[in-house]
Motif scaffolding. Structure first.
Motif, PDB file in Angstrom:
ATOM      1  N   LEU A 121      15.427  -9.766  34.917  1.00  0.00           N
ATOM      2  CA  LEU A 121      15.324  -9.377  33.517  1.00  0.00           C
ATOM      3  C   LEU A 121      16.671  -9.388  32.797  1.00  0.00           C
ATOM      4  O   LEU A 121      16.711  -9.518  31.576  1.00  0.00           O
ATOM      5  CB  LEU A 121      14.661  -8.007  33.397  1.00  0.00           C
ATOM      6  CG  LEU A 121      13.227  -7.946  33.917  1.00  0.00           C
ATOM      7  CD1 LEU A 121      12.643  -6.554  33.709  1.00  0.00           C
ATOM      8  CD2 LEU A 121      12.356  -9.008  33.279  1.00  0.00           C
ATOM      9  N   SER A 122      17.763  -9.310  33.542  1.00  0.00           N
ATOM     10  CA  SER A 122      19.084  -9.411  32.929  1.00  0.00           C
ATOM     11  C   SER A 122      19.292 -10.809  32.348  1.00  0.00           C
ATOM     12  O   SER A 122      19.762 -10.963  31.214  1.00  0.00           O
ATOM     13  CB  SER A 122      20.174  -9.097  33.955  1.00  0.00           C
ATOM     14  OG  SER A 122      21.448  -9.256  33.388  1.00  0.00           O
ATOM     15  N   THR A 123      18.928 -11.829  33.104  1.00  0.00           N
ATOM     16  CA  THR A 123      19.051 -13.202  32.618  1.00  0.00           C
ATOM     17  C   THR A 123      18.060 -13.461  31.485  1.00  0.00           C
ATOM     18  O   THR A 123      18.385 -14.165  30.526  1.00  0.00           O
ATOM     19  CB  THR A 123      18.851 -14.205  33.762  1.00  0.00           C
ATOM     20  OG1 THR A 123      19.879 -13.974  34.739  1.00  0.00           O
ATOM     21  CG2 THR A 123      18.947 -15.643  33.280  1.00  0.00           C
ATOM     22  N   VAL A 124      16.870 -12.886  31.565  1.00  0.00           N
ATOM     23  CA  VAL A 124      15.899 -13.009  30.473  1.00  0.00           C
ATOM     24  C   VAL A 124      16.507 -12.474  29.184  1.00  0.00           C
ATOM     25  O   VAL A 124      16.458 -13.116  28.130  1.00  0.00           O
ATOM     26  CB  VAL A 124      14.583 -12.265  30.801  1.00  0.00           C
ATOM     27  CG1 VAL A 124      13.679 -12.179  29.583  1.00  0.00           C
ATOM     28  CG2 VAL A 124      13.861 -12.930  31.960  1.00  0.00           C
ATOM     29  N   SER A 125      17.125 -11.311  29.272  1.00  0.00           N
ATOM     30  CA  SER A 125      17.769 -10.702  28.111  1.00  0.00           C
ATOM     31  C   SER A 125      18.921 -11.569  27.599  1.00  0.00           C
ATOM     32  O   SER A 125      19.067 -11.770  26.382  1.00  0.00           O
ATOM     33  CB  SER A 125      18.280  -9.307  28.473  1.00  0.00           C
ATOM     34  OG  SER A 125      18.927  -8.716  27.385  1.00  0.00           O
ATOM     35  N   ASP A 126      19.734 -12.091  28.505  1.00  0.00           N
ATOM     36  CA  ASP A 126      20.852 -12.957  28.113  1.00  0.00           C
ATOM     37  C   ASP A 126      20.356 -14.204  27.383  1.00  0.00           C
ATOM     38  O   ASP A 126      20.938 -14.626  26.376  1.00  0.00           O
ATOM     39  CB  ASP A 126      21.681 -13.371  29.333  1.00  0.00           C
ATOM     40  CG  ASP A 126      22.455 -12.212  29.939  1.00  0.00           C
ATOM     41  OD1 ASP A 126      22.589 -11.167  29.271  1.00  0.00           O
ATOM     42  OD2 ASP A 126      22.921 -12.376  31.087  1.00  0.00           O
ATOM     43  N   CYS A 127      19.288 -14.804  27.887  1.00  0.00           N
ATOM     44  CA  CYS A 127      18.719 -15.990  27.237  1.00  0.00           C
ATOM     45  C   CYS A 127      18.197 -15.648  25.845  1.00  0.00           C
ATOM     46  O   CYS A 127      18.383 -16.433  24.901  1.00  0.00           O
ATOM     47  CB  CYS A 127      17.606 -16.588  28.091  1.00  0.00           C
ATOM     48  SG  CYS A 127      18.194 -17.380  29.603  1.00  0.00           S
ATOM     49  N   ASN A 128      17.559 -14.501  25.710  1.00  0.00           N
ATOM     50  CA  ASN A 128      17.068 -14.081  24.396  1.00  0.00           C
ATOM     51  C   ASN A 128      18.216 -13.957  23.395  1.00  0.00           C
ATOM     52  O   ASN A 128      18.105 -14.399  22.246  1.00  0.00           O
ATOM     53  CB  ASN A 128      16.322 -12.752  24.493  1.00  0.00           C
ATOM     54  CG  ASN A 128      14.964 -12.904  25.117  1.00  0.00           C
ATOM     55  OD1 ASN A 128      14.380 -13.966  25.107  1.00  0.00           O
ATOM     56  ND2 ASN A 128      14.459 -11.816  25.665  1.00  0.00           N
ATOM     57  N   ILE A 129      19.313 -13.397  23.829  1.00  0.00           N
ATOM     58  CA  ILE A 129      20.480 -13.247  22.952  1.00  0.00           C
ATOM     59  C   ILE A 129      21.016 -14.616  22.545  1.00  0.00           C
ATOM     60  O   ILE A 129      21.298 -14.861  21.371  1.00  0.00           O
ATOM     61  CB  ILE A 129      21.576 -12.411  23.652  1.00  0.00           C
ATOM     62  CG1 ILE A 129      21.103 -10.961  23.787  1.00  0.00           C
ATOM     63  CG2 ILE A 129      22.897 -12.488  22.886  1.00  0.00           C
ATOM     64  CD1 ILE A 129      21.956 -10.124  24.712  1.00  0.00           C
ATOM     65  N   GLU A 130      21.131 -15.519  23.510  1.00  0.00           N
ATOM     66  CA  GLU A 130      21.652 -16.857  23.203  1.00  0.00           C
ATOM     67  C   GLU A 130      20.713 -17.630  22.270  1.00  0.00           C
ATOM     68  O   GLU A 130      21.174 -18.334  21.377  1.00  0.00           O
ATOM     69  CB  GLU A 130      21.893 -17.645  24.489  1.00  0.00           C
ATOM     70  CG  GLU A 130      23.050 -17.108  25.317  1.00  0.00           C
ATOM     71  CD  GLU A 130      24.368 -17.112  24.546  1.00  0.00           C
ATOM     72  OE1 GLU A 130      24.669 -18.105  23.864  1.00  0.00           O
ATOM     73  OE2 GLU A 130      25.094 -16.118  24.642  1.00  0.00           O
ATOM     74  N   ILE A 131      19.406 -17.491  22.467  1.00  0.00           N
ATOM     75  CA  ILE A 131      18.451 -18.171  21.587  1.00  0.00           C
ATOM     76  C   ILE A 131      18.585 -17.622  20.160  1.00  0.00           C
ATOM     77  O   ILE A 131      18.589 -18.389  19.193  1.00  0.00           O
ATOM     78  CB  ILE A 131      17.007 -18.022  22.108  1.00  0.00           C
ATOM     79  CG1 ILE A 131      16.833 -18.807  23.410  1.00  0.00           C
ATOM     80  CG2 ILE A 131      15.996 -18.492  21.063  1.00  0.00           C
ATOM     81  CD1 ILE A 131      15.539 -18.506  24.155  1.00  0.00           C
ATOM     82  N   ARG A 132      18.710 -16.308  20.033  1.00  0.00           N
ATOM     83  CA  ARG A 132      18.869 -15.704  18.703  1.00  0.00           C
ATOM     84  C   ARG A 132      20.152 -16.164  18.018  1.00  0.00           C
ATOM     85  O   ARG A 132      20.182 -16.377  16.815  1.00  0.00           O
ATOM     86  CB  ARG A 132      18.888 -14.185  18.809  1.00  0.00           C
ATOM     87  CG  ARG A 132      17.552 -13.562  18.912  1.00  0.00           C
ATOM     88  CD  ARG A 132      17.620 -12.046  18.755  1.00  0.00           C
ATOM     89  NE  ARG A 132      16.372 -11.472  19.163  1.00  0.00           N
ATOM     90  CZ  ARG A 132      16.134 -10.937  20.357  1.00  0.00           C
ATOM     91  NH1 ARG A 132      17.099 -10.854  21.242  1.00  0.00           N
ATOM     92  NH2 ARG A 132      14.950 -10.462  20.653  1.00  0.00           N
ATOM     93  N   LYS A 133      21.220 -16.301  18.782  1.00  0.00           N
ATOM     94  CA  LYS A 133      22.527 -16.640  18.202  1.00  0.00           C
ATOM     95  C   LYS A 133      22.707 -18.130  17.948  1.00  0.00           C
ATOM     96  O   LYS A 133      23.585 -18.512  17.182  1.00  0.00           O
ATOM     97  CB  LYS A 133      23.637 -16.166  19.148  1.00  0.00           C
ATOM     98  CG  LYS A 133      23.798 -14.665  19.193  1.00  0.00           C
ATOM     99  CD  LYS A 133      24.790 -14.193  20.249  1.00  0.00           C
ATOM    100  CE  LYS A 133      26.044 -14.999  20.307  1.00  0.00           C
ATOM    101  NZ  LYS A 133      27.018 -14.478  21.272  1.00  0.00           N
TER     102      LYS A 133
END
Length: 63
Positions: A44-56
């Motif tokens: 879930l840490s990588t899931v969260s990181d990917c979400n941040i990168e997609i948003r940015k």
């Protein structure tokens, strides 16, 4: 007094608030695939990181 022996069912806020990747963009498509692979592994840490990168990740808005 409430019955405290019952399990509480909570929704996963990360899943409901996830950004949708712009799949016409190679970067977003890659991040979307990486996010789903991480979710399958329970990372879930990588899931969260990917979400941040997609948003940015920037995309030009056509007018």
């Amino acid at each position: 007094m409430p019955d405290l022996t019952q399990a509480v069912q909570l929704s996963d806020p990360l899943r409901t608030l996830e950004p949708v990747p712009f799949f016409a963009c190679d970067v977003c498509a890659s991040l979307g695939r990486q996010r789903e692979a991480a979710r399958k592994l329970g990372d879930l840490s990588t899931v969260s990181d990917c979400n941040i990168e997609i948003r940015k990740h920037p995309h030009e808005v056509k007018r």
